[in-house]
Design a protein around this motif. Sequence first.
Motif, PDB file in Angstrom:
ATOM      1  N   ILE A 137       0.843  -1.201   0.000  1.00 46.96           N
ATOM      2  CA  ILE A 137       0.000   0.000   0.000  1.00 46.96           C
ATOM      3  C   ILE A 137       0.877   1.250   0.000  1.00 46.96           C
ATOM      4  CG2 ILE A 137      -1.802   1.265   1.195  1.00 46.96           C
ATOM      5  CD1 ILE A 137      -2.819  -1.299   2.309  1.00 46.96           C
ATOM      6  N   VAL A 138       1.916   1.234   0.823  1.00 51.30           N
ATOM      7  CA  VAL A 138       2.751   2.436   0.910  1.00 51.30           C
ATOM      8  C   VAL A 138       3.510   2.658  -0.396  1.00 51.30           C
ATOM      9  CG1 VAL A 138       4.737   3.473   2.045  1.00 51.30           C
ATOM     10  CG2 VAL A 138       2.983   2.355   3.395  1.00 51.30           C
ATOM     11  N   GLN A 139       4.145   1.587  -0.907  1.00 49.75           N
ATOM     12  CA  GLN A 139       5.020   1.801  -2.060  1.00 49.75           C
ATOM     13  C   GLN A 139       4.272   1.844  -3.387  1.00 49.75           C
ATOM     14  OE1 GLN A 139       7.727   2.954  -0.082  1.00 49.75           O
ATOM     15  NE2 GLN A 139       8.243   2.812  -2.233  1.00 49.75           N
ATOM     16  N   TYR A 140       3.255   1.036  -3.535  1.00 47.28           N
ATOM     17  CA  TYR A 140       2.645   0.969  -4.860  1.00 47.28           C
ATOM     18  C   TYR A 140       1.370   1.789  -4.988  1.00 47.28           C
ATOM     19  CZ  TYR A 140       6.354  -2.275  -5.572  1.00 47.28           C
ATOM     20  OH  TYR A 140       7.615  -2.807  -5.660  1.00 47.28           O
ATOM     21  N   VAL A 141       0.627   1.942  -3.884  1.00 45.96           N
ATOM     22  CA  VAL A 141      -0.493   2.884  -3.975  1.00 45.96           C
ATOM     23  C   VAL A 141       0.021   4.288  -3.670  1.00 45.96           C
ATOM     24  CG1 VAL A 141      -2.836   3.376  -3.195  1.00 45.96           C
ATOM     25  CG2 VAL A 141      -2.020   1.031  -3.230  1.00 45.96           C
ATOM     26  N   GLY A 142       1.083   4.340  -2.906  1.00 46.76           N
ATOM     27  CA  GLY A 142       1.725   5.634  -2.665  1.00 46.76           C
ATOM     28  C   GLY A 142       1.107   6.443  -1.545  1.00 46.76           C
ATOM     29  N   ILE A 143       0.439   5.779  -0.606  1.00 53.05           N
ATOM     30  CA  ILE A 143      -0.125   6.517   0.522  1.00 53.05           C
ATOM     31  C   ILE A 143       0.938   6.659   1.597  1.00 53.05           C
ATOM     32  CG2 ILE A 143      -2.091   6.655   2.069  1.00 53.05           C
ATOM     33  CD1 ILE A 143      -3.443   4.550   0.477  1.00 53.05           C
ATOM     34  N   ASN A 144       0.856   7.763   2.319  1.00 56.10           N
ATOM     35  CA  ASN A 144       1.766   8.034   3.419  1.00 56.10           C
ATOM     36  C   ASN A 144       1.816   6.878   4.421  1.00 56.10           C
ATOM     37  OD1 ASN A 144       2.192   9.000   6.235  1.00 56.10           O
ATOM     38  ND2 ASN A 144       2.774  10.827   5.090  1.00 56.10           N
ATOM     39  N   ALA A 145       3.035   6.482   4.787  1.00 62.11           N
ATOM     40  CA  ALA A 145       3.200   5.316   5.653  1.00 62.11           C
ATOM     41  C   ALA A 145       2.542   5.507   7.014  1.00 62.11           C
ATOM     42  CB  ALA A 145       4.685   5.019   5.845  1.00 62.11           C
ATOM     43  N   PHE A 146       2.534   6.719   7.482  1.00 63.26           N
ATOM     44  CA  PHE A 146       1.955   6.963   8.799  1.00 63.26           C
ATOM     45  C   PHE A 146       0.470   6.591   8.810  1.00 63.26           C
ATOM     46  CE2 PHE A 146       0.103   9.379  12.220  1.00 63.26           C
ATOM     47  CZ  PHE A 146       1.071   9.397  13.198  1.00 63.26           C
ATOM     48  N   ILE A 147      -0.249   7.086   7.817  1.00 62.59           N
ATOM     49  CA  ILE A 147      -1.693   6.841   7.835  1.00 62.59           C
ATOM     50  C   ILE A 147      -1.994   5.390   7.484  1.00 62.59           C
ATOM     51  CG2 ILE A 147      -2.230   7.586   5.461  1.00 62.59           C
ATOM     52  CD1 ILE A 147      -4.238   8.805   8.368  1.00 62.59           C
ATOM     53  N   VAL A 148      -1.208   4.806   6.589  1.00 62.49           N
ATOM     54  CA  VAL A 148      -1.440   3.397   6.245  1.00 62.49           C
ATOM     55  C   VAL A 148      -1.259   2.514   7.473  1.00 62.49           C
ATOM     56  CG1 VAL A 148      -0.545   1.421   4.978  1.00 62.49           C
ATOM     57  CG2 VAL A 148      -0.768   3.605   3.843  1.00 62.49           C
ATOM     58  N   THR A 149      -0.139   2.721   8.168  1.00 59.38           N
ATOM     59  CA  THR A 149       0.101   1.810   9.276  1.00 59.38           C
ATOM     60  C   THR A 149      -0.768   2.162  10.480  1.00 59.38           C
ATOM     61  OG1 THR A 149       2.020   3.113   9.945  1.00 59.38           O
ATOM     62  CG2 THR A 149       2.430   1.231   8.535  1.00 59.38           C
ATOM     63  N   LEU A 150      -1.245   3.392  10.535  1.00 61.01           N
ATOM     64  CA  LEU A 150      -2.252   3.687  11.558  1.00 61.01           C
ATOM     65  C   LEU A 150      -3.511   2.894  11.248  1.00 61.01           C
ATOM     66  CD1 LEU A 150      -2.738   5.504  14.052  1.00 61.01           C
ATOM     67  CD2 LEU A 150      -3.854   7.096  12.543  1.00 61.01           C
ATOM     68  N   GLU A 196      -4.180  11.519  20.960  1.00 61.84           N
ATOM     69  CA  GLU A 196      -3.286  12.180  20.008  1.00 61.84           C
ATOM     70  C   GLU A 196      -3.260  11.473  18.665  1.00 61.84           C
ATOM     71  OE1 GLU A 196      -2.160  11.196  23.038  1.00 61.84           O
ATOM     72  OE2 GLU A 196      -1.213   9.299  22.525  1.00 61.84           O
ATOM     73  N   LEU A 197      -3.432  10.155  18.702  1.00 61.55           N
ATOM     74  CA  LEU A 197      -3.386   9.459  17.416  1.00 61.55           C
ATOM     75  C   LEU A 197      -4.601   9.813  16.565  1.00 61.55           C
ATOM     76  CD1 LEU A 197      -1.806   5.944  17.980  1.00 61.55           C
ATOM     77  CD2 LEU A 197      -0.844   7.984  16.948  1.00 61.55           C
ATOM     78  N   THR A 198      -5.764   9.921  17.188  1.00 59.43           N
ATOM     79  CA  THR A 198      -6.938  10.340  16.437  1.00 59.43           C
ATOM     80  C   THR A 198      -6.746  11.743  15.887  1.00 59.43           C
ATOM     81  OG1 THR A 198      -8.130   9.200  18.189  1.00 59.43           O
ATOM     82  CG2 THR A 198      -9.455  10.321  16.543  1.00 59.43           C
ATOM     83  N   VAL A 199      -6.171  12.594  16.721  1.00 58.52           N
ATOM     84  CA  VAL A 199      -5.951  13.976  16.299  1.00 58.52           C
ATOM     85  C   VAL A 199      -5.039  14.015  15.069  1.00 58.52           C
ATOM     86  CG1 VAL A 199      -4.816  16.114  16.972  1.00 58.52           C
ATOM     87  CG2 VAL A 199      -6.360  14.991  18.554  1.00 58.52           C
ATOM     88  N   ILE A 200      -3.938  13.301  15.155  1.00 59.32           N
ATOM     89  CA  ILE A 200      -2.993  13.321  14.029  1.00 59.32           C
ATOM     90  C   ILE A 200      -3.615  12.639  12.815  1.00 59.32           C
ATOM     91  CG2 ILE A 200      -0.714  12.535  13.278  1.00 59.32           C
ATOM     92  CD1 ILE A 200       0.210  12.888  16.148  1.00 59.32           C
TER      93      ILE A 200
END
Lengths: 412, 412, 297, 523
Positions: free
Chosen positions: A147-160, B338-342
């Motif tokens: 998802i991160v590398q091929y869809v290109g979504i930010n890793a933070f939100i993906v892994t959240l 904080e995680l929800t906020v971010i």
Amino acid sequence: MALTNSHLSHASDPTARPVAPPREAAPVHQALPTQWRRVFGLREMGVYYALLILVLVLAVASAYTGRVSYLSMQNITNVMHQSSLTAVMAIAMTVILITGNFDLSVASVAALSAAVLIGLADSIGFWPAVGAAMLVAVLAGLLNGAIVQYVGINAFIVTLGTLTAIRGIVLIYTDGRSLSVESPEVIASMRAFESGRVAIGLPLICIGAVLLFAGAAAALRRRREGRGLSPASLGMLMGGVCAIAVGAVGGSELSVSKAVIYMLIFASLVWFVLTFTTVGRKLYAVGGNPEAARLSGINVSRYRMAAFILCSAAAGFAGVMFGSRLRSINPAALQGAELTVIASAILGGTSLFGGAGSVVKTLAGAMLLFTLTNGFNMLNLGANYQGLIEGTVIVIAAAIYTVGGHGRARAH
Amino acid sequence: MALTNSHLSHASDPTARPVAPPREAAPVHQALPTQWRRVFGLREMGVYYALLILVLVLAVASAYTGRVSYLSMQNITNVMHQSSLTAVMAIAMTVILITGNFDLSVASVAALSAAVLIGLADSIGFWPAVGAAMLVAVLAGLLNGAIVQYVGINAFIVTLGTLTAIRGIVLIYTDGRSLSVESPEVIASMRAFESGRVAIGLPLICIGAVLLFAGAAAALRRRREGRGLSPASLGMLMGGVCAIAVGAVGGSELSVSKAVIYMLIFASLVWFVLTFTTVGRKLYAVGGNPEAARLSGINVSRYRMAAFILCSAAAGFAGVMFGSRLRSINPAALQGAELTVIASAILGGTSLFGGAGSVVKTLAGAMLLFTLTNGFNMLNLGANYQGLIEGTVIVIAAAIYTVGGHGRARAH
Amino acid sequence: KDITLGYVANSMQFPYDAALGKGFQEACKELGCKTVVIDARASVERQGNAIEDLIAQKVDGITIIATDSVVALGWVDRATDAKINFVASAAQIGDTDKVPVKQVYSKLTALVITDDVVAGERAGELAVKFLPKGRTVKIGIIEGAPGFAVVRQRTEGFKKALTAAGVKFQIVASQPTDWTPAKGEAVCQNILTANPDLDLFFSHADDMALGCSRAIRAANSNVKLVSTGGGSKLGNDAIKNGEIDGSVCTKPATIGRLAAKALYDAATGKNTKKAQYISYDTPAITKDNLAACPAEW
Amino acid sequence: MPVTQHVPLMQLQGLSKAFLNGAVVALRGVDLVIEPGMVHGLLGANGAGKSTLIKILSGAFPASGGKILWKGEPVQWSSPREASAMGVATVHQHVPLVPTLSVLENVFLGDEGRWRRHAAYRSRFDELCDRVGYRLDPDRLVGELAIGQRQMVSIFQALGTGADLIVLDEPTASLANDEREVVYQTVRRLSRVENKAILFVSHFLDEVVALTDCLTILRDGQAVMRAQTCDMDETRIAEAIVGRQLVTLERTSARTRRPDAPVALELRSLASPGKLQPISLTLKAGEVLGIAGLLGSGRSELLHAIFGADPDATGTVAVAGRAVGRSTMAAVKAGIGLVPEDRARQGLVPQFEIWRNTTLPALAGVSWRRWLPVRRHEVARGAEAIRKLKIKAPSPEALVTELSGGNAQKVTIAKWLFSDIRVFLLDEPTAGIDIGAKTDILRLVRELSAAGMTVLIVSSEFEELLAVSDRILVMRDGRCVAERALEDTSEHELILLAGGQSAQPSLAPTGGAQLTQTERPWH
Ligand SMILES: Nc1ncnc2c1ncn2[C@@H]1O[C@H](COP(=O)(O)OP(=O)(O)OP(=O)(O)O)[C@@H](O)[C@H]1O
Ligand SMILES: Nc1ncnc2c1ncn2[C@@H]1O[C@H](COP(=O)(O)OP(=O)(O)OP(=O)(O)O)[C@@H](O)[C@H]1O
Ligand SMILES: [Mg+2]
Ligand SMILES: [Mg+2]
């Protein structure tokens, strides 16, 4: 005149960048002190100093309050045992941070893997269940990475997202119950796999001897080449002496749990790959400047994918250790551990922006955090004060190496 | 990409996206349709579309299962009320992310401020206690900002430290117990401050009228200049029509809680500052390329400090709302918020690397998250499945705008 | 008329809350009413929102495991204002420091609860049996997480029982965990290292006791381990194996059932009494009387 | 001259490239033939499409149309990896290096060996240093290097691969004379001795004439001229590049001096520990001071110290008699503007369009009541900048990341043109700027000075300094080693001074110079 002058500033102020003309090679006789200073400067060694100071403070405090010596072998191996799970994840997290990504989902993946292990072990046996657990973990890593590398979504939100989703799967899988293993054979295998203690007196002496030997060899070679002692060889010599001393004092009674051994093996492997192989260099390059890496013919996506998979696999392994240690799992297991994991890596000086980080320092970061809680328990510090102290110590530890070194962190 | 360099490559990950971002924009004669396409493209509007889709799905599902209509005024105002605390913090978080920093400590600061409010209100009265709570929050922001900007430690580790430390202070202050207010006057003030409902039918109609008027004026001016309708004026016209319609339908019964009003006022203020003032422009520049901003005569440290203080002040205000809403505080209050906020901010397309972000989209991100839980509650979805669904929806929502728009990450 | 009852868990990730929900749902099924089950995921805010949402749905009754007892007062007010019956499960409503457990908040239909002070006392009485006589004994307490009322109540009951039995004791360590076995193991390990002459561990819940028992075994220590908040499957197994010396039986599913019953009766007008105090027996369990406490979670 | 082979090394046929769905066409059918043993010059104005062409043939991104033949075979490389495996090594214009790795590791970044610490890397590096005749400390972190040194690292990187075709995109733009000479020798040896093909991009016509064997000139994405270099001279090349007659800028001998002009800028023992020795200086309004020196001689440091961008700096800076605080904000307020040398890192905000970048330092001027920027005015200002500096961009709405290198550089200059600036500090303002625009910029400097502004200009092209300055300061090792009035010096002398050979020490400072002897006791 000009030369003298710039050399003076060279020697007197290592942090200010000298204006020495780049065309001339740095004279050898001058390079040494700065190299030493850099290697033992706060920036490079900050986290070790922080750990050392903390241990000293705790040792003094526990001696003062008349408790059992804080520095007993048992306590030290306890701290290592307690930090082993987090350390394994933190090491892999270091790799992913080096590549310029981020993984919040480790704790969930570890919980899932533990749940799979516990859920299946009774029916299919311990080792097949371990295989299944690791497989699930690797799949989670693939998912994150893809998802991160091929869809290109930010890793933070993906892994959240996967943090939440995978925890949800754990909940579904366990149906809100604690799972546990029943079969005695499985319990026996688990115990053998995880909690068995291994005597390390002799191996430690051997390792110490090897280090001493290597260090002496390096020192001799440099001497022959007319150069002084290098920090690396001094480090090896010192490490060797320490190892032999500890091994000799502890003797055959000195033992650590297998979890610690696994952790140390994993750390050495990753350290070796990062420090000595081109794969390591490419991982640093991918994080340091992805565009440069791409233009140098490095397959950036592949290395970043690999880091995600490594990270999840390490989390899976941590889950297996966790499951084997407790032989049961509850759906809330390891919740929030990701912050400790990331904190360990960052305390070890790993950059959040990629391109810099060191496994050994991450290990020190993890030890720092667990030494702290261990200290609280040993000193029986009131629960209310632990948070304040822990937070303060984290900031101070980070300050030690940040304030010490201006400029950039080295890649290793 | 013309400017490839380690600093810039962070702004838009060059490996995830092709190097030559296909973008539709351009020469002046082409500008109009492309402008439309850009403004209504997934990249710009993605989070709104995601929110819309979610609301539609939930509305259909709840109609289908024959429950109370999902789109009832009460439910909508409930969602707004529920998200108001998080939204206030997420808006400030957006500002801090725009400047290229990070604040994990918001939830702890909010809890501390709520604790101070509850702890003092009985003895010194509501408003003085609010003052004290805000003061404490601002001090926390000053502390964070000073350590990050002037000691130079990474914001992640600093605020992770203060997250722990400030939570520790809350624990010490409350001695691990729940505090609550007793005095009836204070309770009355709190209720008036936070939960009182405000009729918004008439104001909504007024706002709608103003929007309609402004939109029409803009459209007329453009017409006179021989250009077509601009997206902005269409937006204003549509917004105006919607506002009037909702206001007219809801009539005098339409009311929202004061918390929502505060949130909207705060959002409008921050939106205005970011979009229309020099301060806003400088905040974006500071995050986009701090060195360039500094060399353009912008006091980077000051702007980043200000963002930290704003963030903590917003957290403090959220804490005051929280305290007034619940009229008691438990030491674990808001833990993990904080995680929800971010997540709200990042779902709204804010970059973790600074220089890009929009308050309105953050608001939509927060609404998305709360609509989701609200939907779970309304549809009686099995509690076990919530985690999985929530995680998946987060990733999909992020995918909608990431996949939709390659390239051009604009500042706003 | 269909009757719909809502349950808002503190966090479904805790088997205790999940078991309570199961009991609640089973009872509802038997009574012929619908259920709405919501997971607040350990957040006060989320729990408040969930209750608001339930009120908006006009359910007939709500029960919660309050994440925050004091805050929950406001929710009870709001629900009862909307003419919705409210039962508190497993956790008190109101300031636990000031209001005795049995003084139930007047707007509540019922409070269904384990009396944690009593449960602590049972654990204390059990501990007395294991403790050596004639000297000051050293005790380590494995707490839950800071900020929970039960942490205080369980310790309070425990100490009360020891004092009542005339045992001279010293609490040499009392350290927090976050209710997890992993932390339980670490904390026990550390406390044992610091106090090798410890006589007994008192754990606030089976979960931590499970981890603790591993630490005790690994250290080859023969310190005793007594827990409260027991009656879990894993805990009972551990007692059977001798890993935990004793615990106190708690029955979340029973609480859930009782809560459902109370709500149903109130909604159908069978029993409109307010402020009922409903509790159940919490016997101490050891290897010998395990059968008395079939595991519910 | 080696024999020309029948099959050229690389052949480009009808290469075209469009950006942004065809809105910007960078290349329209370019043909190019590259032969081994030849240095092929690729010239063109800013935005002509040179870097685009290079990125395509090095595999950094795909072409929209056309063919690439490699040794006669059509190739279709989809990644830089394939191109470099075939034997194409490229030095890109915007030096992409990994800041957190050492020089050594950057040089061998793409190397396929297995061990990172292999001793062979060091020996190969030493070999490279010897081959090139330039030394770099292999253990320095690249992030700590100045832009010129980074440029050298990436040249090493390209040479380290042993490729057949070496593509150099403006390798000398950020280099000073000595380093340039190193690059020339390397290029010559590579082509003559090692029979490599070189594709060389530069805006310096003298070096093109001296170095290349044949050249191709691009204009607006089309090859407008192909020729043997020996058939051309600088004037003709320049005309072909810009497509019009160029008026050469004659030296400023005829300039009107204003000895009575007020003092605009005064430095009193300005210094920065380890970087800059104390320096004192007085500049009058309308004066243009050129600063000459080699790479790393501290010229940038001086400008940064004046601008308040160096936190360690000591001493005072006064503008129009009033001391300026030590911060960039105070400097801008006092009317000082700095055009930094590293546009990507220090000059531009990548997320901003041209207009937002242009108005950044002087927002108040386009704002209603100084705090509400009026977008209409800002875009107009962006358009004005595009017009005034002939920036090649579709509209002010273009993002700066989409501009060619030279055009981005022009935006960093444009930033200061509209603000209330009295003192301009220009650090290599013409780096990467084409020959036509270069004269425009030099003319701009003169216009500024005529309008009473004071200008400090740093340039590695001493000729340029001689063309615009009233006085020239020579720096070495962070010190001001000499000061010359324009009439008293020559390019030759400047080169000698900058390089460390003492030219007649009798020449005393003249003009408004106030180099206090006590602060430079070693003189
Ligand atoms: N990523 C991009 N997106 C949009 N347009 C681009 C992009 N890259 C280049 N261009 C456009 O393509 C044209 C050619 O640019 P290129 O970088 O090849 O010029 P150049 O000849 O190298 O100029 P310079 O001498 O200034 O480096 C320019 O008009 C530029 O604006
Ligand atoms: N030998 C060196 N060691 C460390 N840093 C150096 C050295 N030589 C040059 N530098 C770098 O060069 C800078 C000082 O040179 P500065 O950039 O001011 O020179 P300059 O004359 O402007 O040269 P340039 O033309 O490259 O800009 C320092 O900031 C430093 O980073
Ligand atoms: Mg170019
Ligand atoms: Mg310079």
